[in-house]
Scaffold this motif. Structure first.
Motif, PDB file in Angstrom:
ATOM      1  N   ARG A  69       0.828  -1.215   0.000  1.00 43.70           N
ATOM      2  CA  ARG A  69       0.000   0.000   0.000  1.00 43.70           C
ATOM      3  C   ARG A  69       0.857   1.257   0.000  1.00 43.70           C
ATOM      4  O   ARG A  69       0.557   2.226  -0.699  1.00 43.70           O
ATOM      5  N   ALA A  70       1.928   1.266   0.782  1.00 45.69           N
ATOM      6  CA  ALA A  70       2.802   2.444   0.826  1.00 45.69           C
ATOM      7  C   ALA A  70       3.448   2.682  -0.533  1.00 45.69           C
ATOM      8  O   ALA A  70       3.561   3.828  -0.987  1.00 45.69           O
ATOM      9  N   THR A  71       3.842   1.619  -1.201  1.00 45.02           N
ATOM     10  CA  THR A  71       4.430   1.743  -2.529  1.00 45.02           C
ATOM     11  C   THR A  71       3.404   2.277  -3.522  1.00 45.02           C
ATOM     12  O   THR A  71       3.713   3.160  -4.341  1.00 45.02           O
ATOM     13  N   ALA A  72       2.179   1.765  -3.459  1.00 43.10           N
ATOM     14  CA  ALA A  72       1.121   2.217  -4.373  1.00 43.10           C
ATOM     15  C   ALA A  72       0.799   3.697  -4.151  1.00 43.10           C
ATOM     16  O   ALA A  72       0.639   4.460  -5.113  1.00 43.10           O
ATOM     17  N   GLU A  92       9.571   5.935   3.326  1.00 43.04           N
ATOM     18  CA  GLU A  92       9.827   6.736   4.520  1.00 43.04           C
ATOM     19  C   GLU A  92       8.795   6.388   5.580  1.00 43.04           C
ATOM     20  O   GLU A  92       7.741   5.817   5.283  1.00 43.04           O
ATOM     21  N   VAL A  93       9.066   6.746   6.805  1.00 41.97           N
ATOM     22  CA  VAL A  93       8.133   6.508   7.907  1.00 41.97           C
ATOM     23  C   VAL A  93       6.799   7.200   7.623  1.00 41.97           C
ATOM     24  O   VAL A  93       5.731   6.659   7.895  1.00 41.97           O
ATOM     25  N   GLU A  94       6.867   8.373   7.023  1.00 41.25           N
ATOM     26  CA  GLU A  94       5.642   9.128   6.716  1.00 41.25           C
ATOM     27  C   GLU A  94       4.731   8.361   5.765  1.00 41.25           C
ATOM     28  O   GLU A  94       3.512   8.448   5.854  1.00 41.25           O
ATOM     29  N   SER A 100      -1.521   3.827   7.900  1.00 44.02           N
ATOM     30  CA  SER A 100      -1.722   2.972   9.067  1.00 44.02           C
ATOM     31  C   SER A 100      -3.143   2.963   9.616  1.00 44.02           C
ATOM     32  O   SER A 100      -3.628   1.881   9.971  1.00 44.02           O
ATOM     33  N   PRO A 101      -3.884   4.075   9.687  1.00 47.29           N
ATOM     34  CA  PRO A 101      -5.253   3.975  10.224  1.00 47.29           C
ATOM     35  C   PRO A 101      -6.143   3.038   9.397  1.00 47.29           C
ATOM     36  O   PRO A 101      -6.816   2.173   9.954  1.00 47.29           O
ATOM     37  N   ASP A 106      -8.630  -2.419   8.354  1.00 49.09           N
ATOM     38  CA  ASP A 106      -8.848  -3.529   7.438  1.00 49.09           C
ATOM     39  C   ASP A 106      -8.432  -4.861   8.037  1.00 49.09           C
ATOM     40  O   ASP A 106      -8.986  -5.896   7.719  1.00 49.09           O
ATOM     41  N   PHE A 107      -7.423  -4.856   8.890  1.00 47.03           N
ATOM     42  CA  PHE A 107      -6.977  -6.101   9.500  1.00 47.03           C
ATOM     43  C   PHE A 107      -7.716  -6.291  10.806  1.00 47.03           C
ATOM     44  O   PHE A 107      -7.785  -7.245  11.397  1.00 47.03           O
TER      45      PHE A 107
END
Length: 107
Positions: A69-72, A92-94, A100-101, A106-107
């Motif tokens: 998801r971060a890559t997308a 990056e952490v950002e 993350s929310p 979703d999990f």
């Protein structure tokens, strides 16, 4: 539940089984057990090997989904003509903080 996508956005290709095997990273059982022990109310609580294995698979799935998801999100942001492009090959952490929310819901 998978992330919500626009109707016209194609799904990413699924990796072949040989790709998955060479990219399969296992979490050390000692690390996973230590992480779980930190959140148990009673320090004497024990976890069985099958439960630890199941938790490890769940955690690997969670990590893979977060990276995907971060890559997308980063690719979408870089394609936006009004955005400032960051050509770093690393997340990056950002990037992870932004998703993350929704990931946790979703999990």
């Amino acid at each position: 539940m998978p992330p919500r996508r626009a109707v016209d956005t194609p799904s990413p290709p699924l990796p072949s089984s040989s790709e998955e095997d060479k990219n399969d990273i296992s979490l050390p059982p000692q690390l996973l057990q230590r992480l779980l022990q930190e959140f148990f109310e009673e320090k004497k609580t024990r976890i069985s090997r099958p439960a630890l294995n199941a938790t490890g698979e769940y955690t690997k799935t969670f990590i893979r989904e977060a990276i995907w998801r971060a890559t997308a999100i980063r690719k979408e942001r870089e394609q936006d003509p009004g955005s400032v492009r960051n050509m770093s090959a690393f997340l990056e952490v950002e990037d992870l903080e932004k998703l993350s929310p929704q990931l946790l819901l979703d999990f």
